[in-house]
Write an enzyme that holds these catalytic residues in place. Structure first.
Site, PDB file in Angstrom:
ATOM      1  N   LEU A  91       2.948 -31.685 -21.584  1.00  0.00           N
ATOM      2  CA  LEU A  91       2.483 -30.359 -21.998  1.00  0.00           C
ATOM      3  C   LEU A  91       3.121 -29.268 -21.143  1.00  0.00           C
ATOM      4  O   LEU A  91       3.657 -29.550 -20.068  1.00  0.00           O
ATOM      5  CB  LEU A  91       0.951 -30.321 -21.860  1.00  0.00           C
ATOM      6  CG  LEU A  91       0.249 -31.341 -22.771  1.00  0.00           C
ATOM      7  CD1 LEU A  91      -1.148 -31.665 -22.260  1.00  0.00           C
ATOM      8  CD2 LEU A  91       0.204 -30.835 -24.206  1.00  0.00           C
ATOM      9  N   PRO A  92       3.051 -27.990 -21.593  1.00  0.00           N
ATOM     10  CA  PRO A  92       3.767 -26.937 -20.872  1.00  0.00           C
ATOM     11  C   PRO A  92       3.308 -26.712 -19.429  1.00  0.00           C
ATOM     12  O   PRO A  92       4.140 -26.672 -18.525  1.00  0.00           O
ATOM     13  CB  PRO A  92       3.514 -25.689 -21.729  1.00  0.00           C
ATOM     14  CG  PRO A  92       3.193 -26.207 -23.093  1.00  0.00           C
ATOM     15  CD  PRO A  92       2.494 -27.519 -22.869  1.00  0.00           C
ATOM     16  N   THR A 107       4.928 -30.925 -15.770  1.00  0.00           N
ATOM     17  CA  THR A 107       5.069 -30.415 -14.405  1.00  0.00           C
ATOM     18  C   THR A 107       3.956 -29.409 -14.180  1.00  0.00           C
ATOM     19  O   THR A 107       3.936 -28.354 -14.831  1.00  0.00           O
ATOM     20  CB  THR A 107       6.432 -29.709 -14.221  1.00  0.00           C
ATOM     21  OG1 THR A 107       7.468 -30.641 -14.507  1.00  0.00           O
ATOM     22  CG2 THR A 107       6.584 -29.206 -12.792  1.00  0.00           C
ATOM     23  N   LYS A 148       8.187 -33.353  -7.138  1.00  0.00           N
ATOM     24  CA  LYS A 148       8.891 -32.561  -8.158  1.00  0.00           C
ATOM     25  C   LYS A 148       9.056 -31.100  -7.710  1.00  0.00           C
ATOM     26  O   LYS A 148      10.152 -30.535  -7.782  1.00  0.00           O
ATOM     27  CB  LYS A 148       8.095 -32.651  -9.471  1.00  0.00           C
ATOM     28  CG  LYS A 148       8.495 -31.687 -10.553  1.00  0.00           C
ATOM     29  CD  LYS A 148       9.679 -32.141 -11.343  1.00  0.00           C
ATOM     30  CE  LYS A 148      10.109 -31.071 -12.335  1.00  0.00           C
ATOM     31  NZ  LYS A 148      11.337 -31.373 -13.003  1.00  0.00           N
TER      32      LYS A 148
HETATM   33  P1  NAD Z   1       7.750 -27.633 -24.778  1.00  0.00           P
HETATM   34  O1  NAD Z   1       7.078 -26.310 -24.780  1.00  0.00           O
HETATM   35  O2  NAD Z   1       8.994 -27.836 -25.568  1.00  0.00           O
HETATM   36  O3  NAD Z   1       6.703 -28.773 -25.259  1.00  0.00           O
HETATM   37  C1  NAD Z   1       5.340 -28.756 -24.996  1.00  0.00           C
HETATM   38  C2  NAD Z   1       4.608 -29.242 -26.243  1.00  0.00           C
HETATM   39  O4  NAD Z   1       3.195 -29.252 -25.990  1.00  0.00           O
HETATM   40  C3  NAD Z   1       4.831 -28.334 -27.460  1.00  0.00           C
HETATM   41  O5  NAD Z   1       5.246 -29.108 -28.578  1.00  0.00           O
HETATM   42  C4  NAD Z   1       3.473 -27.699 -27.697  1.00  0.00           C
HETATM   43  O6  NAD Z   1       3.203 -27.413 -29.048  1.00  0.00           O
HETATM   44  C5  NAD Z   1       2.549 -28.783 -27.163  1.00  0.00           C
HETATM   45  N1  NAD Z   1       1.212 -28.301 -26.832  1.00  0.00           N
HETATM   46  C6  NAD Z   1       0.860 -27.148 -26.196  1.00  0.00           C
HETATM   47  N2  NAD Z   1      -0.483 -27.068 -26.096  1.00  0.00           N
HETATM   48  C7  NAD Z   1      -0.984 -28.180 -26.672  1.00  0.00           C
HETATM   49  C8  NAD Z   1      -2.307 -28.659 -26.878  1.00  0.00           C
HETATM   50  N3  NAD Z   1      -3.374 -27.974 -26.478  1.00  0.00           N
HETATM   51  N4  NAD Z   1      -2.458 -29.845 -27.526  1.00  0.00           N
HETATM   52  C9  NAD Z   1      -1.374 -30.546 -27.946  1.00  0.00           C
HETATM   53  N5  NAD Z   1      -0.105 -30.151 -27.784  1.00  0.00           N
HETATM   54  C10 NAD Z   1       0.078 -28.970 -27.152  1.00  0.00           C
HETATM   55  O7  NAD Z   1       7.993 -27.998 -23.236  1.00  0.00           O
HETATM   56  P2  NAD Z   1       8.991 -29.135 -22.665  1.00  0.00           P
HETATM   57  O8  NAD Z   1      10.318 -28.536 -22.402  1.00  0.00           O
HETATM   58  O9  NAD Z   1       8.851 -30.357 -23.510  1.00  0.00           O
HETATM   59  O10 NAD Z   1       8.337 -29.367 -21.221  1.00  0.00           O
HETATM   60  C11 NAD Z   1       7.157 -30.132 -21.065  1.00  0.00           C
HETATM   61  C12 NAD Z   1       6.880 -30.261 -19.569  1.00  0.00           C
HETATM   62  O11 NAD Z   1       7.989 -30.921 -18.936  1.00  0.00           O
HETATM   63  C13 NAD Z   1       6.704 -28.914 -18.853  1.00  0.00           C
HETATM   64  O12 NAD Z   1       5.687 -29.040 -17.902  1.00  0.00           O
HETATM   65  C14 NAD Z   1       8.069 -28.684 -18.204  1.00  0.00           C
HETATM   66  O13 NAD Z   1       7.978 -27.885 -17.036  1.00  0.00           O
HETATM   67  C15 NAD Z   1       8.481 -30.109 -17.873  1.00  0.00           C
HETATM   68  N6  NAD Z   1       9.935 -30.320 -17.787  1.00  0.00           N
HETATM   69  C16 NAD Z   1      10.772 -29.759 -18.694  1.00  0.00           C
HETATM   70  C17 NAD Z   1      12.148 -29.981 -18.588  1.00  0.00           C
HETATM   71  C18 NAD Z   1      13.114 -29.371 -19.591  1.00  0.00           C
HETATM   72  O14 NAD Z   1      14.322 -29.399 -19.319  1.00  0.00           O
HETATM   73  N7  NAD Z   1      12.646 -28.887 -20.745  1.00  0.00           N
HETATM   74  C19 NAD Z   1      12.653 -30.784 -17.555  1.00  0.00           C
HETATM   75  C20 NAD Z   1      11.769 -31.380 -16.661  1.00  0.00           C
HETATM   76  C21 NAD Z   1      10.394 -31.135 -16.790  1.00  0.00           C
END
Ligand code: NAD
Length: 295
Positions: free
Chosen positions: A64-65, A95, A170
């Protein structure tokens, strides 16, 4: 294994796909319907809430975000703890700050569910390729249980210690990355302003004591590293706003621990400034353009 997967975004989507490919039965939930539909097309079953998804799982994984999302998805009325059977292990790979990770894990523990924090590095490319690094905070028995599942989404699965330590690892790494990128950007800008060819300067740094990942693999100066974001107008890669989020987690955690992070706080402010100038969506190495002298 029957796995409930919640949060199917840029990272969660490809991670869930790798679990499907490995032969697991997935029940999925996301607030964005098209993310759910894409997984159903590949054989997953849709659930109407996090609670319903969790009720179907022998294991729950969330991606999740940020912290508020994790708290509401686990602790809310329609959340994971309301649905998961007692004893089912829970893994959060988002994260978030270590304090929230420990708070949610304590609530899960009270409910009878062992919980691990398992944030990742490796980006969306690593999520697609199944080569992520997982930094895991969990008790040793839980770590051994979840390690083979994580290995189907990553290639480097590291036990960092007890609950919350995955998040600690992290945010410390990413704080250092944010700082080192600014340091390399400053050195490259200074060298170019003083008349050295940037590629020659980078070659010297990369065989000298200034060498680091930001200089030798991801150099922010255009034309120095062939496949770094600097070579393609700072598109792709790791966004300024994502770096800003992780630096915010690090500086907040530092405040709670009463530990000074002078350079981390300075880096956080510089990325903040760069984001406010409209560069939040550009790769974080574009910070070099904030620091460049006007031509
Ligand atoms: P993203 O925003 O693409 O995905 C998050 C998903 O969670 C979305 O599909 C959203 O609709 C869903 N969501 C939000 N609230 C929700 C709820 N209440 N119930 C169900 N689903 C819900 O983000 P991401 O890029 O996939 O990143 C996810 C995590 O990984 C974050 O914490 C980010 O910091 C971490 N991260 C991201 C990267 C990257 O390169 N994108 C790399 C390492 C770590």
């Amino acid at each position: 294994m029957k796995i409930a997967f919640i949060g199917l975004g840029n990272m969660g989507g490809p991670m869930a796909r790798n679990l499907l490919k490995a032969g697991h039965a997935l029940t999925v939930f996301d607030v964005v319907q098209r993310n759910v539909d894409a997984m159903v097309a590949l054989g997953a079953v849709a659930a109407g809430s996090a609670k319903h998804a969790a009720a179907e799982g022998e294991l729950v994984i969330t991606m999740l975000p940020s912290s508020p999302h994790v708290k509401s998805v686990y602790l809310g009325e329609d959340g994971v703890l309301a649905g998961a059977r007692s004893g089912i292990p829970l893994i959060d790979s988002s994260t978030i700050d270590p304090h929230s990770a420990r708070e949610v894990a304590a609530a899960a523990h009270t409910h009878g569910n062992p919980m691990a924090d398992a944030p990742v590095s490796g980006g969306t490319g690593g999520a697609e390729a199944g080569t992520l690094t997982f930094m895991v905070g969990a008790d040793p028995a839980l770590f051994e249980f979840i390690r083979p599942i994580l290995a189907q989404m990553g290639k480097n699965i590291v036990h960092c210690g007890g609950t919350g330590t995955g998040q600690v690892a992290k945010i410390c790494n990413n704080m250092l990355l944010g700082i080192s990128m600014i340091g390399v950007a400053e050195a490259m800008n200074l060298g170019a302003s003083l008349g050295i060819e940037p590629k020659i300067l980078a070659g010297i740094i990369n065989t000298s004591s200034g060498r680091c990942w930001s200089s030798d693999t991801y150099n922010p100066y255009p034309g120095v590293t062939d496949n770094a974001p600097a070579a393609r107008g700072y598109t792709g890669g790791f966004g300024t706003d994502l770096m800003l989020k992780d630096l915010g987690l690090a500086t907040d955690a530092a405040k709670q621990a009463k530990q000074s992070v002078a350079m981390g706080a300075m880096a956080q402010q510089l990325y903040q400034l760069w984001s406010a100038q409209g560069a939040g969506g550009q790769d974080f190495s574009s910070i070099i353009n904030l620091l460049k002298k006007p031509s």
